[in-house]
Design a protein around this motif. Structure first.
Motif, PDB file in Angstrom:
ATOM      1  N   THR A  11       0.617  -1.316   0.295  1.00 39.63           N
ATOM      2  CA  THR A  11      -0.295  -0.393   0.083  1.00 39.63           C
ATOM      3  C   THR A  11       1.116   0.949  -0.163  1.00 39.63           C
ATOM      4  O   THR A  11       0.609   2.182  -0.544  1.00 39.63           O
ATOM      5  CB  THR A  11      -1.312  -0.019   1.450  1.00 39.63           C
ATOM      6  OG1 THR A  11      -1.855  -1.136   1.275  1.00 39.63           O
ATOM      7  CG2 THR A  11      -1.971   1.090   1.099  1.00 39.63           C
ATOM      8  N   ILE A  12       2.124   1.238   0.877  1.00 43.19           N
ATOM      9  CA  ILE A  12       3.123   2.988   0.739  1.00 43.19           C
ATOM     10  C   ILE A  12       3.132   3.045  -0.738  1.00 43.19           C
ATOM     11  O   ILE A  12       3.615   3.828  -0.902  1.00 43.19           O
ATOM     12  CB  ILE A  12       3.338   2.570   2.153  1.00 43.19           C
ATOM     13  CG1 ILE A  12       2.903   2.037   3.810  1.00 43.19           C
ATOM     14  CG2 ILE A  12       4.588   3.539   2.030  1.00 43.19           C
ATOM     15  CD1 ILE A  12       3.856   2.073   5.128  1.00 43.19           C
ATOM     16  N   VAL A  21      12.436   5.020  -0.690  1.00 43.81           N
ATOM     17  CA  VAL A  21      12.887   3.582  -0.514  1.00 43.81           C
ATOM     18  C   VAL A  21      12.850   2.568   0.432  1.00 43.81           C
ATOM     19  O   VAL A  21      13.483   3.446   1.879  1.00 43.81           O
ATOM     20  CB  VAL A  21      14.173   4.058  -1.388  1.00 43.81           C
ATOM     21  CG1 VAL A  21      15.455   3.306  -1.253  1.00 43.81           C
ATOM     22  CG2 VAL A  21      14.615   5.363  -2.266  1.00 43.81           C
ATOM     23  N   ARG A  22      12.792   1.067   0.252  1.00 46.62           N
ATOM     24  CA  ARG A  22      12.555   0.292   1.330  1.00 46.62           C
ATOM     25  C   ARG A  22      14.163  -0.127   1.981  1.00 46.62           C
ATOM     26  O   ARG A  22      15.247  -0.210   1.208  1.00 46.62           O
ATOM     27  CB  ARG A  22      12.165  -0.888   1.205  1.00 46.62           C
ATOM     28  CG  ARG A  22      12.118  -2.337   2.141  1.00 46.62           C
ATOM     29  CD  ARG A  22      11.032  -3.099   1.011  1.00 46.62           C
ATOM     30  NE  ARG A  22      10.045  -3.145  -0.002  1.00 46.62           N
ATOM     31  CZ  ARG A  22       9.555  -3.887  -0.262  1.00 46.62           C
ATOM     32  NH1 ARG A  22       9.698  -4.975  -0.105  1.00 46.62           N
ATOM     33  NH2 ARG A  22       8.293  -3.079  -0.738  1.00 46.62           N
ATOM     34  N   ASP A  29      23.298  -0.818   5.761  1.00 49.17           N
ATOM     35  CA  ASP A  29      22.977  -0.228   4.277  1.00 49.17           C
ATOM     36  C   ASP A  29      21.715   1.069   3.953  1.00 49.17           C
ATOM     37  O   ASP A  29      21.284   0.926   3.259  1.00 49.17           O
ATOM     38  CB  ASP A  29      21.134  -1.278   4.147  1.00 49.17           C
ATOM     39  CG  ASP A  29      22.056  -2.658   3.698  1.00 49.17           C
ATOM     40  OD1 ASP A  29      23.458  -3.128   3.433  1.00 49.17           O
ATOM     41  OD2 ASP A  29      21.006  -3.474   3.919  1.00 49.17           O
ATOM     42  N   ILE A  30      21.592   1.489   5.123  1.00 46.68           N
ATOM     43  CA  ILE A  30      21.110   2.651   5.091  1.00 46.68           C
ATOM     44  C   ILE A  30      22.001   4.039   4.760  1.00 46.68           C
ATOM     45  O   ILE A  30      23.029   4.599   5.700  1.00 46.68           O
ATOM     46  CB  ILE A  30      20.478   3.306   6.727  1.00 46.68           C
ATOM     47  CG1 ILE A  30      19.350   1.727   6.817  1.00 46.68           C
ATOM     48  CG2 ILE A  30      19.321   4.321   6.756  1.00 46.68           C
ATOM     49  CD1 ILE A  30      18.808   1.606   8.210  1.00 46.68           C
ATOM     50  N   PRO A 109      14.948  10.843   1.642  1.00 49.75           N
ATOM     51  CA  PRO A 109      15.841  11.832   1.425  1.00 49.75           C
ATOM     52  C   PRO A 109      15.523  12.547   0.299  1.00 49.75           C
ATOM     53  O   PRO A 109      14.972  12.875  -0.178  1.00 49.75           O
ATOM     54  CB  PRO A 109      17.174  10.841   0.537  1.00 49.75           C
ATOM     55  CG  PRO A 109      16.992  10.094   0.235  1.00 49.75           C
ATOM     56  CD  PRO A 109      14.883   9.397   0.559  1.00 49.75           C
ATOM     57  N   GLY A 110      15.567  14.120   1.666  1.00 51.74           N
ATOM     58  CA  GLY A 110      15.048  15.569   1.299  1.00 51.74           C
ATOM     59  C   GLY A 110      14.071  15.891   1.640  1.00 51.74           C
ATOM     60  O   GLY A 110      13.477  16.841   1.526  1.00 51.74           O
ATOM     61  N   ALA A 111      13.114  14.535   2.109  1.00 54.16           N
ATOM     62  CA  ALA A 111      11.398  14.840   2.073  1.00 54.16           C
ATOM     63  C   ALA A 111      11.821  15.207   3.306  1.00 54.16           C
ATOM     64  O   ALA A 111      12.121  15.433   4.114  1.00 54.16           O
ATOM     65  CB  ALA A 111      10.750  13.454   1.132  1.00 54.16           C
TER      66      ALA A 111
END
Length: 160
Positions: A11-12, A21-22, A29-30, A109-111
């Motif tokens: 859904t997301i 991004v998952r 990994d982040i 990112p950036g949001a």
């Protein structure tokens, strides 16, 4: 805690598409970028919370918590902390993350988290179960914790 819940993740990702991004559970990994993140949580049992001599209960279900990581360490530090199974319980979301049957993270990112919250709420697939949760320092949102309603999201631009 087992893996992610496919229903809420689908859904997301369907609603936010390339804006999120998952990320996996390995902090390596982040990225260190600054931005917003979403935690997708499945609660199989109620979680009791307390604030200023008042208590309430978060019922079992599928939830999304939106947060921001614009401070030191960025997304990597904030998301890794939320995904950790042992931590000092500081924020209300900490009580949900340690009590969750599953937890997954998505980053943007950036949001800003408010924009993600608004888009998810506008879809009709989420509601606000506990006004004020996670948004005590936000003047724009009623809450940063959303509950998946089980309803199908509205198509973009379609509505009553």
């Amino acid at each position: 805690m087992d893996g992610e819940d496919p229903a809420i993740m689908a859904t997301i990702i369907g609603l936010l598409g390339p804006d999120v991004v998952r990320v996996g559970s390995d902090p390596a990994d982040i990225p260190h970028d600054k931005g917003a993140y979403l935690l997708a949580l499945r609660l199989d049992r109620p979680v009791d919370l307390f604030r200023r001599n008042a208590g309430w209960q978060v019922e079992p279900g599928l939830y999304v918590y939106a947060g921001s990581a614009y401070g030191s360490g960025g997304l990597k530090a904030r998301v890794a902390r939320h995904l950790a199974s042992t931590k000092r319980l500081h924020w209300h979301i900490d009580h949900l993350t340690v009590g969750a049957a599953s937890i997954s993270a998505l980053i943007s990112p950036g949001a800003f988290e408010c924009a993600l919250v608004e888009r998810l709420l506008a879809s009709g697939a989420f509601d606000l179960p506990h006004p004020g949760f996670g948004s005590s320092d936000c003047r724009r949102c009623d809450a940063h914790l959303l509950r998946h309603t089980g309803c199908s999201p509205e198509a973009p631009g379609v509505g009553p």
